[in-house]
Design an enzyme around this catalytic site. Structure first.
Site, PDB file in Angstrom:
ATOM      1  N   ASN A  32       0.827  -1.217   0.000  1.00 31.12           N
ATOM      2  CA  ASN A  32       0.000   0.000   0.000  1.00 31.12           C
ATOM      3  C   ASN A  32       0.861   1.267   0.000  1.00 31.12           C
ATOM      4  O   ASN A  32       0.345   2.365   0.145  1.00 31.12           O
ATOM      5  CB  ASN A  32      -0.968   0.019   1.196  1.00 31.12           C
ATOM      6  N   THR A  35       5.290   2.873   3.514  1.00 28.08           N
ATOM      7  CA  THR A  35       6.712   3.218   3.679  1.00 28.08           C
ATOM      8  C   THR A  35       7.520   2.773   2.451  1.00 28.08           C
ATOM      9  O   THR A  35       8.738   2.958   2.421  1.00 28.08           O
ATOM     10  CB  THR A  35       7.336   2.545   4.931  1.00 28.08           C
ATOM     11  N   ASP A  56      -3.952  -2.790   1.110  1.00 27.56           N
ATOM     12  CA  ASP A  56      -3.555  -2.768   2.525  1.00 27.56           C
ATOM     13  C   ASP A  56      -3.850  -4.146   3.111  1.00 27.56           C
ATOM     14  O   ASP A  56      -5.016  -4.569   3.184  1.00 27.56           O
ATOM     15  CB  ASP A  56      -4.361  -1.677   3.247  1.00 27.56           C
ATOM     16  N   ALA A 119       8.048 -12.587   8.088  1.00 24.87           N
ATOM     17  CA  ALA A 119       9.227 -11.759   8.387  1.00 24.87           C
ATOM     18  C   ALA A 119       9.093 -11.253   9.809  1.00 24.87           C
ATOM     19  O   ALA A 119       8.356 -10.314  10.076  1.00 24.87           O
ATOM     20  CB  ALA A 119       9.318 -10.587   7.416  1.00 24.87           C
ATOM     21  N   TYR A 150       5.699  -2.150  17.465  1.00 27.79           N
ATOM     22  CA  TYR A 150       6.375  -3.024  16.490  1.00 27.79           C
ATOM     23  C   TYR A 150       6.692  -4.378  17.131  1.00 27.79           C
ATOM     24  O   TYR A 150       6.307  -5.431  16.602  1.00 27.79           O
ATOM     25  CB  TYR A 150       7.637  -2.323  16.033  1.00 27.79           C
ATOM     26  N   LYS A 154       4.922  -8.008  16.199  1.00 27.85           N
ATOM     27  CA  LYS A 154       5.706  -9.121  15.638  1.00 27.85           C
ATOM     28  C   LYS A 154       5.640 -10.348  16.553  1.00 27.85           C
ATOM     29  O   LYS A 154       5.622 -11.484  16.082  1.00 27.85           O
ATOM     30  CB  LYS A 154       7.157  -8.690  15.437  1.00 27.85           C
ATOM     31  N   TYR A 164      -1.479 -21.289  13.682  1.00 25.37           N
ATOM     32  CA  TYR A 164      -1.961 -21.826  12.399  1.00 25.37           C
ATOM     33  C   TYR A 164      -1.209 -23.099  12.026  1.00 25.37           C
ATOM     34  O   TYR A 164      -1.767 -24.025  11.436  1.00 25.37           O
ATOM     35  CB  TYR A 164      -1.836 -20.773  11.284  1.00 25.37           C
ATOM     36  N   ARG A 191      16.536   4.922   9.594  1.00 32.14           N
ATOM     37  CA  ARG A 191      17.419   3.943  10.230  1.00 32.14           C
ATOM     38  C   ARG A 191      18.874   4.382  10.035  1.00 32.14           C
ATOM     39  O   ARG A 191      19.184   5.253   9.229  1.00 32.14           O
ATOM     40  CB  ARG A 191      17.163   2.534   9.674  1.00 32.14           C
TER      41      ARG A 191
HETATM   42  P1  NAD Z   1      10.294  -1.181   4.247  1.00 34.55           P
HETATM   43  O1  NAD Z   1       9.593  -0.091   4.986  1.00 34.55           O
HETATM   44  O2  NAD Z   1      11.263  -0.784   3.182  1.00 34.55           O
HETATM   45  O3  NAD Z   1       9.250  -2.187   3.599  1.00 34.55           O
HETATM   46  C1  NAD Z   1       8.010  -2.487   4.173  1.00 34.55           C
HETATM   47  C2  NAD Z   1       6.957  -2.488   3.073  1.00 34.55           C
HETATM   48  O4  NAD Z   1       5.694  -2.891   3.626  1.00 34.55           O
HETATM   49  C3  NAD Z   1       6.739  -1.096   2.468  1.00 34.55           C
HETATM   50  O5  NAD Z   1       6.788  -1.178   1.058  1.00 34.55           O
HETATM   51  C4  NAD Z   1       5.369  -0.690   2.966  1.00 34.55           C
HETATM   52  O6  NAD Z   1       4.692   0.199   2.107  1.00 34.55           O
HETATM   53  C5  NAD Z   1       4.663  -2.049   3.088  1.00 34.55           C
HETATM   54  N1  NAD Z   1       3.528  -2.056   4.004  1.00 34.55           N
HETATM   55  C6  NAD Z   1       3.509  -1.661   5.297  1.00 34.55           C
HETATM   56  N2  NAD Z   1       2.276  -1.808   5.818  1.00 34.55           N
HETATM   57  C7  NAD Z   1       1.499  -2.322   4.817  1.00 34.55           C
HETATM   58  C8  NAD Z   1       0.123  -2.714   4.719  1.00 34.55           C
HETATM   59  N3  NAD Z   1      -0.707  -2.580   5.755  1.00 34.55           N
HETATM   60  N4  NAD Z   1      -0.328  -3.222   3.557  1.00 34.55           N
HETATM   61  C9  NAD Z   1       0.511  -3.361   2.497  1.00 34.55           C
HETATM   62  N5  NAD Z   1       1.802  -2.995   2.512  1.00 34.55           N
HETATM   63  C10 NAD Z   1       2.297  -2.482   3.665  1.00 34.55           C
HETATM   64  O7  NAD Z   1      11.035  -2.077   5.362  1.00 34.55           O
HETATM   65  P2  NAD Z   1      12.004  -3.340   5.197  1.00 34.55           P
HETATM   66  O8  NAD Z   1      13.263  -3.032   5.898  1.00 34.55           O
HETATM   67  O9  NAD Z   1      12.048  -3.800   3.783  1.00 34.55           O
HETATM   68  O10 NAD Z   1      11.228  -4.423   6.096  1.00 34.55           O
HETATM   69  C11 NAD Z   1      10.458  -5.454   5.499  1.00 34.55           C
HETATM   70  C12 NAD Z   1      10.054  -6.476   6.553  1.00 34.55           C
HETATM   71  O11 NAD Z   1      11.226  -7.034   7.153  1.00 34.55           O
HETATM   72  C13 NAD Z   1       9.227  -5.875   7.680  1.00 34.55           C
HETATM   73  O12 NAD Z   1       8.222  -6.806   8.043  1.00 34.55           O
HETATM   74  C14 NAD Z   1      10.226  -5.709   8.801  1.00 34.55           C
HETATM   75  O13 NAD Z   1       9.599  -5.806  10.052  1.00 34.55           O
HETATM   76  C15 NAD Z   1      11.183  -6.873   8.555  1.00 34.55           C
HETATM   77  N6  NAD Z   1      12.503  -6.596   9.115  1.00 34.55           N
HETATM   78  C16 NAD Z   1      13.411  -5.808   8.461  1.00 34.55           C
HETATM   79  C17 NAD Z   1      14.651  -5.589   9.038  1.00 34.55           C
HETATM   80  C18 NAD Z   1      15.717  -4.766   8.351  1.00 34.55           C
HETATM   81  O14 NAD Z   1      16.809  -4.618   8.919  1.00 34.55           O
HETATM   82  N7  NAD Z   1      15.523  -4.253   7.158  1.00 34.55           N
HETATM   83  C19 NAD Z   1      14.965  -6.142  10.280  1.00 34.55           C
HETATM   84  C20 NAD Z   1      14.011  -6.914  10.922  1.00 34.55           C
HETATM   85  C21 NAD Z   1      12.788  -7.159  10.320  1.00 34.55           C
HETATM   86  N1  UDP Z   2      21.263   5.680  15.370  1.00 35.60           N
HETATM   87  C1  UDP Z   2      22.144   6.742  15.457  1.00 35.60           C
HETATM   88  N2  UDP Z   2      21.996   7.793  14.573  1.00 35.60           N
HETATM   89  C2  UDP Z   2      21.030   7.818  13.616  1.00 35.60           C
HETATM   90  C3  UDP Z   2      20.151   6.730  13.527  1.00 35.60           C
HETATM   91  C4  UDP Z   2      20.288   5.668  14.432  1.00 35.60           C
HETATM   92  O1  UDP Z   2      23.057   6.759  16.305  1.00 35.60           O
HETATM   93  O2  UDP Z   2      20.989   8.817  12.860  1.00 35.60           O
HETATM   94  C5  UDP Z   2      21.443   4.539  16.292  1.00 35.60           C
HETATM   95  C6  UDP Z   2      20.175   4.130  17.047  1.00 35.60           C
HETATM   96  O3  UDP Z   2      20.038   4.869  18.233  1.00 35.60           O
HETATM   97  C7  UDP Z   2      20.443   2.652  17.314  1.00 35.60           C
HETATM   98  C8  UDP Z   2      21.285   2.200  16.115  1.00 35.60           C
HETATM   99  O4  UDP Z   2      21.797   3.407  15.524  1.00 35.60           O
HETATM  100  O5  UDP Z   2      21.185   2.482  18.499  1.00 35.60           O
HETATM  101  C9  UDP Z   2      20.503   1.424  15.069  1.00 35.60           C
HETATM  102  O6  UDP Z   2      19.317   2.151  14.799  1.00 35.60           O
HETATM  103  P1  UDP Z   2      18.295   1.815  13.632  1.00 35.60           P
HETATM  104  O7  UDP Z   2      17.332   2.962  13.577  1.00 35.60           O
HETATM  105  O8  UDP Z   2      19.016   1.496  12.384  1.00 35.60           O
HETATM  106  O9  UDP Z   2      17.483   0.511  14.066  1.00 35.60           O
HETATM  107  P2  UDP Z   2      17.428  -0.472  15.325  1.00 35.60           P
HETATM  108  O10 UDP Z   2      18.586  -1.369  15.212  1.00 35.60           O
HETATM  109  O11 UDP Z   2      17.462   0.342  16.597  1.00 35.60           O
HETATM  110  O12 UDP Z   2      16.136  -1.176  15.135  1.00 35.60           O
END
Ligand code: NAD
Ligand code: UDP
Length: 319
Positions: A32, A35, A56, A119, A150, A154, A164, A191
């Site tokens: 949707n 983000t 969504d 995920a 969050y 999760k 399930y 991030r």
């Molecule tokens: P991201 O924000 O780039 O991607 C998330 C996507 O989900 C976006 O495109 C957003 O528009 C879509 N979305 C959110 N809510 C929605 C909804 N209700 N309906 C349809 N689409 C929706 O973030 P990402 O880093 O790619 O994360 C993807 C997944 O991986 C997430 O579930 C996140 O919790 C998990 N994850 C990522 C990391 C990481 O380090 N990147 C770490 C742990 C978990």
């Molecule tokens: N952080 C930081 N400066 C920034 C953004 C994040 O020092 O501009 C720190 C944040 O406080 C955390 C770590 O970097 O300790 C990783 O943050 P992130 O937002 O990437 O995700 P998190 O691992 O906390 O989910």
């Protein structure tokens, strides 16, 4: 297989779409754009093995035709309250994506007799008291803290997935993803990787929240996607950590980014901007991933950052 990927326009979802299409599967991407960025999928327009549905996942999901696997990645993922994409600013949407979205995607998997992969995240361990974190650790999470929308969504999603599996015999998987970075992260995601790379490429000081002694373990996107694909093809129903076990302080990480980008502006400390509940240490124990999937990460931090920098340069219009 014909595979539904939710969150397909996001950072990880879009890489998964590419990888699974490369493997010969047909992919239905759903998002949707809350983000995500449609540009992450632009190159798949017209691909006969890709269909996009804007939807969504918190609402009932209908997908035309048969689905063999559902990968539920839709959720805001950045904790940073300074970013419009931070889940702290999208609290209800985040809880709905984790709770209702997981219910709807599991329901769809059940209706189609499809595999399901959730995920999940290292955030389910909270600010951990056990280090490194293995899958047997229950976590240290504040159910009403700043990050709870969050973490708890999760944790609920994991519990529902196991329900399930146990009650409806759905063929489920749970991946606990640790900090992952790479091309296609949103510039304003908030991030640490997009923040630091953007600041470094603009020649500004890097903003460290707190004193920078907190640690993270950064995994390059290609390594993570390899682990997820192996998990999908496996028959492991219990959660598997996927992440890079090389732990670094945020101070060391900032220094690495300044070195690789040649940024002379150093670091500035913002002690007041550290989010409540920001984990002090985070490092995955990946023994299970190695045992069950034969997986370990291959890309070093320097190499992964060097592969990521050109993406951020092009987004910032820097040659
Ligand atoms: P991201 O924000 O780039 O991607 C998330 C996507 O989900 C976006 O495109 C957003 O528009 C879509 N979305 C959110 N809510 C929605 C909804 N209700 N309906 C349809 N689409 C929706 O973030 P990402 O880093 O790619 O994360 C993807 C997944 O991986 C997430 O579930 C996140 O919790 C998990 N994850 C990522 C990391 C990481 O380090 N990147 C770490 C742990 C978990
Ligand atoms: N952080 C930081 N400066 C920034 C953004 C994040 O020092 O501009 C720190 C944040 O406080 C955390 C770590 O970097 O300790 C990783 O943050 P992130 O937002 O990437 O995700 P998190 O691992 O906390 O989910």
């Amino acid at each position: 297989m014909r595979i539904l990927i939710t969150g397909a326009a996001g950072f990880l979802g879009s890489h998964l779409c590419d990888r699974l299409i490369q493997e010969g599967h047909s992919v239905v991407g759903m998002d949707n754009f809350i983000t995500g960025d449609p540009n992450n999928l632009a190159h798949l327009a017209g691909n006969p093995n890709f269909l996009f549905i804007r939807h969504d996942v918190s609402n009932f999901i209908f997908v035309p035709g048969k689905i063999d696997a559902v990968l539920h990645f839709a959720s805001p993922a950045s904790p940073n309250p300074k970013s419009p994409y931070g889940y702290v600013n999208l609290p209800i949407q985040t809880m709905k994506a984790g709770a209702l979205g997981t219910h709807n995607t599991l329901g769809l998997a059940r209706a189609h007799g499809a595999k399901f992969l959730l995920a999940s995240t290292s955030e389910i361990y909270g600010d951990p008291l056990e280090h490194p974190q293995s899958e047997s650790y229950y976590g240290h999470v504040d159910p009403i803290g700043a990050r709870s929308v969050y973490d708890e969504a999760k944790r609920f999603a994991e519990a529902l997935t196991m329900a399930y599996h146990r009650f409806h015999d759905i063929d489920t998987r749970i991946v606990r993803i640790f900090n992952t970075y790479g091309p296609r992260m949103h510039l304003d995601d908030g991030r640490v990787v997009p923040n630091f790379l953007q600041q470094a490429l603009r020649g500004e000081p890097l903003t460290i929240y707190g004193d920078g002694t907190q640690t993270r373990s950064f995994c390059y996107a290609d390594d993570l996607i390899e682990g997820i694909v192996r998990l999908l093809y496996s028959s492991e129903h219990y959660p598997v950590n996927i992440g890079n076990p090389v732990e670094t302080t945020i101070n060391e990480f900032a220094t690495t980014i300044n070195r690789l980008t040649g940024n002379p502006s150093g670091i500035t400390y913002k002690p007041d901007e550290r989010l409540e509940g920001d984990p002090q240490r985070r490092q995955p124990d990946i023994t299970r991933a190695l045992d069950v999937l034969g997986w370990t990460p291959k890309v070093s931090l320097d190499e992964g950052l060097l592969r990521t920098i050109p993406f951020f340069k092009s987004k910032l219009g820097i040659s």
